[in-house]
Scaffold this motif. Structure first.
Motif, short mmCIF file in Angstrom:
data_model
loop_
_atom_site.label_atom_id
_atom_site.label_comp_id
_atom_site.label_asym_id
_atom_site.label_seq_id
_atom_site.Cartn_x
_atom_site.Cartn_y
_atom_site.Cartn_z
N GLU A 59 23.32 -8.00 19.65
CA GLU A 59 23.63 -8.14 18.40
C GLU A 59 23.21 -6.90 17.44
O GLU A 59 23.43 -6.67 16.35
N LEU A 60 22.85 -5.78 18.14
CA LEU A 60 22.49 -4.28 17.60
C LEU A 60 23.59 -3.25 17.96
O LEU A 60 23.40 -2.34 17.45
N THR A 61 24.65 -3.91 18.46
CA THR A 61 25.72 -2.76 18.90
C THR A 61 26.16 -2.41 17.43
O THR A 61 26.70 -2.87 16.42
N GLY A 62 26.60 -1.14 17.43
CA GLY A 62 26.59 -0.33 16.07
C GLY A 62 25.83 -0.43 15.17
O GLY A 62 26.22 0.06 13.88
N ARG A 63 24.61 -1.05 15.20
CA ARG A 63 23.72 -0.94 14.00
C ARG A 63 22.57 -0.02 14.26
O ARG A 63 21.49 -0.16 13.60
N ILE A 64 22.81 0.96 15.16
CA ILE A 64 21.57 2.24 15.72
C ILE A 64 22.09 3.40 15.09
O ILE A 64 23.02 3.92 15.54
N SER A 65 21.25 4.15 14.55
CA SER A 65 21.54 5.60 14.54
C SER A 65 20.41 6.51 15.28
O SER A 65 19.17 5.84 15.32
N MET A 66 20.59 7.63 15.73
CA MET A 66 19.55 8.14 16.74
C MET A 66 19.91 9.67 16.68
O MET A 66 21.02 10.24 16.53
N ILE A 67 18.87 10.47 16.91
CA ILE A 67 18.88 12.02 16.92
C ILE A 67 19.51 12.34 18.11
O ILE A 67 19.72 11.46 19.11
N ALA A 99 25.28 4.30 24.40
CA ALA A 99 26.33 5.05 23.40
C ALA A 99 27.06 4.06 22.61
O ALA A 99 27.33 4.12 21.39
N LYS A 100 27.47 2.81 23.24
CA LYS A 100 28.07 1.86 22.75
C LYS A 100 27.35 0.96 21.49
O LYS A 100 27.60 0.65 20.26
N GLN A 101 25.99 0.99 21.74
CA GLN A 101 24.96 0.30 20.81
C GLN A 101 24.68 1.53 19.45
O GLN A 101 24.62 1.03 18.45
N VAL A 102 24.76 2.66 19.50
CA VAL A 102 24.59 3.81 18.65
C VAL A 102 25.79 4.09 17.68
O VAL A 102 26.63 4.45 18.35
N ASP A 150 23.66 1.41 6.34
CA ASP A 150 24.88 1.46 7.19
C ASP A 150 24.51 1.14 8.65
O ASP A 150 25.26 0.61 9.63
N VAL A 151 23.11 1.18 9.15
CA VAL A 151 22.40 0.86 10.32
C VAL A 151 21.29 0.10 10.01
O VAL A 151 20.62 0.35 8.86
N TRP A 152 20.90 -0.61 10.92
CA TRP A 152 19.44 -1.36 10.84
C TRP A 152 18.25 -0.57 11.53
O TRP A 152 17.35 -0.90 11.32
N VAL A 153 18.86 0.18 12.52
CA VAL A 153 17.82 0.70 13.36
C VAL A 153 17.79 2.10 13.09
O VAL A 153 18.92 2.77 13.40
N HIS A 170 33.10 6.16 14.19
CA HIS A 170 33.39 5.24 13.17
C HIS A 170 32.09 5.57 12.08
O HIS A 170 31.12 5.98 12.54
N GLY A 171 32.46 5.17 10.85
CA GLY A 171 31.03 5.12 10.07
C GLY A 171 31.47 5.85 8.88
O GLY A 171 32.43 6.64 8.98
N LEU A 172 30.34 5.78 8.00
CA LEU A 172 30.67 6.63 6.75
C LEU A 172 30.23 8.12 6.90
O LEU A 172 30.70 9.02 6.27
N LEU A 173 29.64 8.60 7.72
CA LEU A 173 29.30 9.69 8.22
C LEU A 173 29.80 10.41 9.27
O LEU A 173 30.27 9.73 10.19
N ARG A 174 29.99 11.58 9.37
CA ARG A 174 30.19 12.26 10.61
C ARG A 174 29.05 12.43 11.58
O ARG A 174 28.23 13.09 11.35
N CYS A 175 29.25 11.56 12.48
CA CYS A 175 27.68 11.19 13.33
C CYS A 175 27.70 12.24 14.12
O CYS A 175 26.48 12.37 14.84
#
Length: 558
Positions: free
Chosen positions: A317-325, A367-370, A386-389, A538-543
């Protein structure tokens, strides 16, 4: 011997004898102007001085008595000397005294020191007996007063006693009160200058660039007495030679009181590797851990269980909802912790269940989750929803979380990596001596150890416990944290977290680890693992940067 008027034409004091006609002798014994040189004390000294100033010399003859104007006294009257004869006798007496004093002065070099001193004392007393009575003492007192005033002025000048200390620190890592309190504790003798940089990478790059260019500026980080270095940059800074060991650290009180975990972690060899026989290269002043932040309102809305450990990041349920350093050590380290291994695993194939292939498969799933790996913008994606975690360092996450609402911050139950900000001494002495950086070329400031001692005092922990600065004091790593007074927490927004005074709770802290230097073989494994993951775009930012730029970021970066 006759006296001609021409003998009085010179006013020089270097004359063989005084000029009689200049004394204005009066033959009238009843006149008040008779013998002015006997009545005027200053004139008496003047005659004495002129006689002393010339070579000792006796006139060839004396003036003859007058042949006329003197008659025998009448019979029956007492004998009476003529006035002219009295005047000549008086002049002779003065000449006799003057030549006597000159004789004493001319032969004083042959007398014992005591006799000569007495002659000088007698002359000084003669001066004081003139119209300038006491002038000698007044002059002496005036000179003493001027000397005392000049000495007080010299003592008041600050440059005579000041000691410089220049610091280059990571912005936001140094409590503002430390600088002020340290300057007050040292008094006027300290001249402290502090400069700040935006990131640890900026400080590291600045130190390296000076060695490449060979041109050091007075405001450069390399010209500072002490700089901030991240613990993950420490081995690279040592191996590149941009910092030097701390001198005399074993004899310092702050080092004796330091927890053994710090002593083991900071003792390195010249290549930056842990070495029990190595030297101490840095001193800690702040530390923290990796944390996970999540939006409570989003989890409650979608009826999701709170995040507690690393395993929760692999929930579908957190797929694509995580940002990470985007630190390779932290990304691969999260996979190792998820699999029950250590951050500091040196042989992935032998020390991890399933070996390198298993680690690679779990890394691809993560990597698929982030949604984005980005050390700069991962919190921006979190703040806009944009992300929840968000997964990052506590020094970044905690200040951002306090500005938001409905956010919880936790340290994973299985433990996390620890980070530390350290004080290190730049290797300025390796460069050619340059007048542009002043005394720094002759070695670091003598108050460096006093500054470190100050930073490690128990009272310095309050900015952390009061949450003015994120992190914890190095002494708190023992598990005995300093609690802030309850009244200080009143009125502050309550953040849901399992951190205590900026540090993990004791049960979790025991499972946390500092990132130790890896072997060359393990570094090669890390690179191949990172190359295997697909970068989300994908996403609003160049990740994420290109793979080439990604690997240019040192695997040791926080």
């Amino acid at each position: 011997m006759a006296f001609s008027p021409s003998s009085s034409s010179s006013s020089s004091s270097f004359l063989p004898y005084p000029h009689y006609h200049s004394l204005n002798l009066n033959p009238n014994p009843n006149s008040n102007s008779n013998l002015p040189f006997l009545q005027h004390r200053s004139l008496r000294f003047s005659l004495n001085f002129s006689c002393v100033s010339v070579p000792r010399y006796r006139p060839s003859c004396l003036p003859a008595f007058p042949a006329s104007g003197v008659s025998p006294p009448p019979p029956g009257q007492p004998s009476r000397l003529p006035p002219d004869l009295l005047q000549i006798a008086a002049v002779s007496a003065v000449l006799f005294l003057g030549f006597g004093v000159r004789a004493c002065s001319a032969t004083s070099g042959r007398f014992p020191a005591v006799v000569a001193a007495e002659c000088r004392t007698f002359q000084d007393q003669g001066i004081q007996d003139s119209d300038g009575v006491g002038k000698f003492e007044d002059t002496e007192n005036l000179e003493d007063k001027e000397l005392k005033e000049a000495f007080e002025v010299w003592k008041s000048k600050p440059y005579a006693l000041t000691v410089p200390l220049r610091i280059v620190a990571l912005r936001g890592s140094l409590p503002p009160s430390w600088v002020k309190d340290f300057m007050q504790s040292q008094g006027r003798r300290l001249r402290l200058l502090s400069n700040f940089r935006g990131s640890l990478q900026e400080i590291f790059s600045e130190l390296c660039s000076v060695f490449r260019k060979g041109n050091i500026e007075p405001k450069s980080a390399l010209a500072a007495d002490i700089v901030t270095v991240g613990d993950s940059w420490l081995d690279l800074a040592i191996s590149k030679g941009i910092i030097e060991p701390m001198p005399g650290v074993e004899d310092q009180d702050w080092f004796r009181r330091l927890n053994y975990k710090w002593k083991v972690y900071l003792r390195r060899n010249s290549k930056g590797k842990l070495d029990a026989e190595g030297q101490i290269w840095a001193a800690p002043y702040r530390w923290g851990s990796m944390v996970i932040a999540y939006k409570k309102n989003k989890f409650e809305k979608h009826k999701l269980a709170p995040i507690e450990d690393w395993v929760d990041l692999w929930r579908p349920e957190l797929t694509g909802r995580i940002s990470m350093i985007d630190s390779p050590r932290e990304v691969v380290g999260a996979v190792l912790k998820y699999m029950g291994a250590s951050y500091n695993t040196n042989n992935i194939e032998l020390q991890v269940n399933g070996g390198k292939n298993a680690v690679q498969q779990n890394l691809i799933l993560l990597a698929k989750q982030v949604r984005c790996f980005d050390s700069t913008h991962y919190l921006k994606a979190f703040s806009v929803g944009d992300v929840w975690v968000a997964v990052g360092w506590s020094s970044d996450v905690l200040p951002a979380a306090k500005r938001m609402s409905n956010v919880a911050v936790i340290v994973p139950k299985s433990g996390a990596s620890l980070w530390a900000d350290l004080w290190a001494i730049p290797s300025t002495s390796k460069l050619e001596r340059s007048s542009r950086i002043g005394g720094r070329v002759r070695g670091p400031s003598p108050v460096i150890h006093q500054w470190i001692e100050f930073c490690l005092q128990g009272a310095r922990a309050f900015p952390f416990t009061e949450e003015v600065i994120p992190g914890a004091s190095p002494s708190a790593i023992e598990g005995a944290s300093v609690e802030a007074p309850k009244e200080l927490a009143q009125g502050k927004p309550k953040l849901e977290t399992n951190l205590i005074s900026g540090m993990p709770p004791p049960g979790i802290l025991d499972q946390c680890e500092f990132l130790e230097p890896l072997s060359d073989a393990t570094v090669s494994d890390y690179r191949s693992l990172i190359a295997s993951i697909q970068k989300p775009t994908h996403g609003l930012l160049r990740c994420i940067l290109s793979m080439k730029e990604f690997f240019q970021q040192s695997y040791l970066q926080r």
